[in-house]
Scaffold this motif. Structure first.
Motif, short mmCIF file in Angstrom:
data_model
loop_
_atom_site.label_atom_id
_atom_site.label_comp_id
_atom_site.label_asym_id
_atom_site.label_seq_id
_atom_site.Cartn_x
_atom_site.Cartn_y
_atom_site.Cartn_z
N LYS A 230 24.48 26.02 39.33
CA LYS A 230 23.98 27.18 39.92
C LYS A 230 23.53 28.05 38.80
O LYS A 230 24.21 28.09 37.82
CB LYS A 230 25.51 27.84 40.44
CG LYS A 230 25.46 29.16 40.81
CD LYS A 230 24.86 29.34 42.18
CE LYS A 230 25.00 30.68 42.65
NZ LYS A 230 23.92 31.63 42.07
N GLU A 233 20.58 34.04 40.84
CA GLU A 233 19.57 33.93 41.94
C GLU A 233 17.92 34.27 41.35
O GLU A 233 17.15 33.36 41.49
CB GLU A 233 19.65 34.91 43.04
CG GLU A 233 20.64 34.49 44.23
CD GLU A 233 22.14 34.52 43.73
OE1 GLU A 233 22.29 35.05 42.73
OE2 GLU A 233 22.88 34.31 44.31
N ALA A 236 17.07 30.88 39.53
CA ALA A 236 16.81 29.83 40.52
C ALA A 236 15.54 30.01 41.30
O ALA A 236 14.61 29.07 41.71
CB ALA A 236 18.01 30.01 41.71
N LEU A 237 14.93 31.15 41.68
CA LEU A 237 13.90 31.37 42.38
C LEU A 237 12.71 31.08 41.44
O LEU A 237 11.56 30.73 41.78
CB LEU A 237 13.85 32.83 42.73
CG LEU A 237 14.89 33.11 44.16
CD1 LEU A 237 14.92 34.72 44.43
CD2 LEU A 237 14.54 32.28 45.22
N ASN A 256 22.44 25.89 44.23
CA ASN A 256 21.64 27.46 44.13
C ASN A 256 21.37 28.10 45.54
O ASN A 256 21.16 29.10 45.57
CB ASN A 256 20.38 27.23 43.40
CG ASN A 256 20.70 27.33 41.75
OD1 ASN A 256 21.36 28.19 41.43
ND2 ASN A 256 20.38 26.13 41.20
N ILE A 257 21.71 27.21 46.56
CA ILE A 257 21.83 27.85 47.78
C ILE A 257 23.22 28.32 48.35
O ILE A 257 23.74 29.24 48.61
CB ILE A 257 21.07 27.02 48.76
CG1 ILE A 257 19.40 27.26 48.52
CG2 ILE A 257 21.46 27.68 50.25
CD1 ILE A 257 18.63 26.41 49.46
N SER A 260 25.72 30.31 46.26
CA SER A 260 25.04 31.99 46.33
C SER A 260 26.08 32.69 47.07
O SER A 260 26.54 32.15 48.07
CB SER A 260 23.68 31.89 46.64
OG SER A 260 23.27 33.47 47.05
N MET A 266 19.44 33.20 50.42
CA MET A 266 18.97 32.70 49.38
C MET A 266 17.96 31.56 49.91
O MET A 266 16.61 31.16 49.65
CB MET A 266 20.24 31.99 48.63
CG MET A 266 19.49 31.37 47.55
SD MET A 266 18.57 32.40 46.19
CE MET A 266 18.31 31.56 44.95
N ASP A 280 8.29 34.21 42.34
CA ASP A 280 9.76 34.62 42.37
C ASP A 280 10.27 35.96 42.57
O ASP A 280 10.89 36.15 43.04
CB ASP A 280 10.34 33.92 41.13
CG ASP A 280 9.47 34.19 39.63
OD1 ASP A 280 8.49 34.53 39.81
OD2 ASP A 280 10.22 34.21 38.86
N TYR A 284 12.58 37.55 45.31
CA TYR A 284 13.90 38.11 44.95
C TYR A 284 13.92 39.44 45.45
O TYR A 284 14.88 39.99 45.95
CB TYR A 284 13.97 38.21 43.19
CG TYR A 284 15.52 38.74 42.83
CD1 TYR A 284 16.68 38.08 43.34
CD2 TYR A 284 15.31 39.63 42.01
CE1 TYR A 284 17.82 38.69 42.91
CE2 TYR A 284 16.81 40.35 41.55
CZ TYR A 284 17.88 39.55 42.04
OH TYR A 284 19.22 40.09 41.93
N TYR A 287 15.07 38.93 48.76
CA TYR A 287 16.34 38.60 48.80
C TYR A 287 17.39 39.77 48.77
O TYR A 287 18.39 40.22 49.36
CB TYR A 287 16.88 37.71 47.55
CG TYR A 287 18.13 37.43 47.55
CD1 TYR A 287 18.82 36.53 48.33
CD2 TYR A 287 18.94 38.19 46.33
CE1 TYR A 287 20.12 36.09 48.09
CE2 TYR A 287 20.14 38.09 46.22
CZ TYR A 287 20.80 36.76 46.81
OH TYR A 287 22.06 36.86 46.71
#
Ligand code: 5RP
Length: 292
Positions: A230, A233, A236-237, A256-257, A260, A266, A280, A284, A287
Motif C-alpha cells: 500500500k 494514493e 499508487a496513481l 492499493n485499491i 485505500s 480509487m 496521475d 488524483y 479522486y
C-alpha cells in the motif's frame, strides 16, 4: 544446455518500434489464437482501450484474512462497476461474487504456501481445469518462482495449466513472484517475464522496475502490473500512470485499491488512467473530487 560462458548481454530492445505481429486482433501475441482464447482475452482487455483494470483479491490464498478484504461479499459488488476483471480464488469467487456480475474472471489456480512458511515458492496446481471451465474463468493465474527454491515445481505447475488451457481455450496468466531474497531489478524481471512468456502464457503479471519499457518490448504477450504494498494514493496513481505510459496493458492491483480509505473512488481513478488517458495528477484530482 547452452554454454553460459561468453553470453552477450541483451540490449537491442527497439522500444520505439511497436510489436510487429499485430494484424487482426488487438491483444499482443494473440493473433494466432483461436476464437475461444480471443473471446476470453476480450473479456480481460477492454476492446476500446486495449487495457485492463484487474482487481486482485486473491491474497487469502496464502495470507488468510487480509486487512481490507475481511468482507469480500460487501466489497466486491461495490467495486464491480469500475474494474474489468476480478482476480481471486475459486472459494472467494463462488461464495462472494454474485454470478449476475459480468466481470472477467482471473482464477487463482496455484496454491500451497502460507504466511507461516519462510519459503513460499513451493506450490501445486490446486484447481482442476474442469472447475475453471465450470467457473467460466477468462484466465488461470499461476505463481511462477524463477530463481527460487521452487522454480522447477512452479514451472511444472505453469506448464500443466498452460497445456490444459490450450485444450479448452482458456488463457493462462503467469504471475512473476518476487521472493524475499530476489532483487527487483530489470535484469531479473527481463529474465522472469520472458521465461514465463516463452512457456506459452497468454498474459504476464509482473512489477514495475527501471527500464520497464524494455521488459514490455521483449515480452511477446501483454503485461499487467501488480500494485504491491500500500502506497499513498498519489504514489499508487503515479505507479499506474508510469507503467501504462511505458507499455503495460493494465494493472492487477490489490492493496492499493482495497486498503485505500476510499476503494471505490480509487478504483475509478485507476480506471481513468488505464482506459481514458488521464495523467496521475488528473486522476488524483478526480479522486479528491470524488471523495468530497
Ligand atoms: C501475488 C499476487 C497478488 O494477487 C498480488 O500481489 C496482489 O496485488 P497487490 O500486490 O497489488 O496487493 O498475484 O503474487
Amino acid at each position: 544446455m547452452a554454454d553460459k560462458d561468453g553470453l552477450k548481454v541483451a540490449k537491442d530492445y527497439k522500444v520505439d518500434i511497436p510489436f510487429a505481429n499485430n494484424e487482426g486482433f488487438y491483444v499482443k501475441g494473440a493473433n494466432n489464437l483461436d476464437w475461444g482464447m480471443q473471446k476470453h482475452l476480450s473479456n480481460i482487455f477492454n476492446p476500446k482501450s486495449g487495457n485492463s483494470v484487474m482487481f486482485a483479491f486473491d491474497h487469502g490464498y496464502f495470507m488468510g484474512s487480509t486487512a481490507g478484504l475481511e468482507r469480500l461479499d460487501l466489497l466486491l459488488p461495490k467495486l464491480a462497476p469500475y474494474v474489468d476483471v476480478f482476480m481471486g480464488t475459486r472459494g472467494a469467487i463462488r461464495t462472494c461474487v454474485p454470478p449476475q456480475i459480468t466481470k472477467g474472471i482471473a482464477l487463482r489456480v496455484s496454491s500451497g504456501s502460507s504466511m507461516l512458511n519462510d519459503d513460499l515458492s513451493h506450490e501445486v496446481v490446486a484447481v482442476d481445469i474442469e472447475d475453471a471451465i465450470r467457473m467460466n474463468a477468462d484466465c488461470m493465474a499461476v505463481q511462477t518462482f524463477i530463481g527460487a527454491d521452487g522454480q522447477l515445481s512452479s514451472i511444472d505447475n505453469l506448464s500443466k495449466v498452460i497445456n490444459a488451457g490450450m485444450r479448452y481455450s482458456i488463457p493462462t496468466l503467469g504471475v512473476v513472484a518476487v521472493g524475499k531474497d530476489m532483487a527487483r531489478t530489470d535484469r531479473f524481471f527481463k529474465l522472469a517475464t520472458r521465461i514465463v512468456a516463452e512457456m506459452g502464457v497468454q498474459l504476464v503479471k509482473t512489477y514495475n522496475c527501471d527500464n520497464f519499457e524494455e521488459i514490455v518490448a521483449a515480452c511477446p504477450v501483454p503485461i499487467v502490473v501488480a500494485g504491491g504494498k500500500k502506497l499513498p494514493e498519489p504514489e499508487a496513481l503515479n505507479l499506474a500512470y508510469t507503467v501504462i505510459s511505458k507499455g503495460a496493458r493494465g494493472v492487477d492491483m490489490g492493496r492499493n485499491i482495497f486498503q485505500s480509505e476510499h476503494p471505490v473512488e480509487m478504483a475509478q481513478a485507476v480506471a481513468k488512467i488505464v482506459h481514458e488517458g488521464f495523467t496521475d495528477k488528473e486522476a488524483y484530482e478526480f479522486y479528491l473530487d470524488a471523495i468530497h
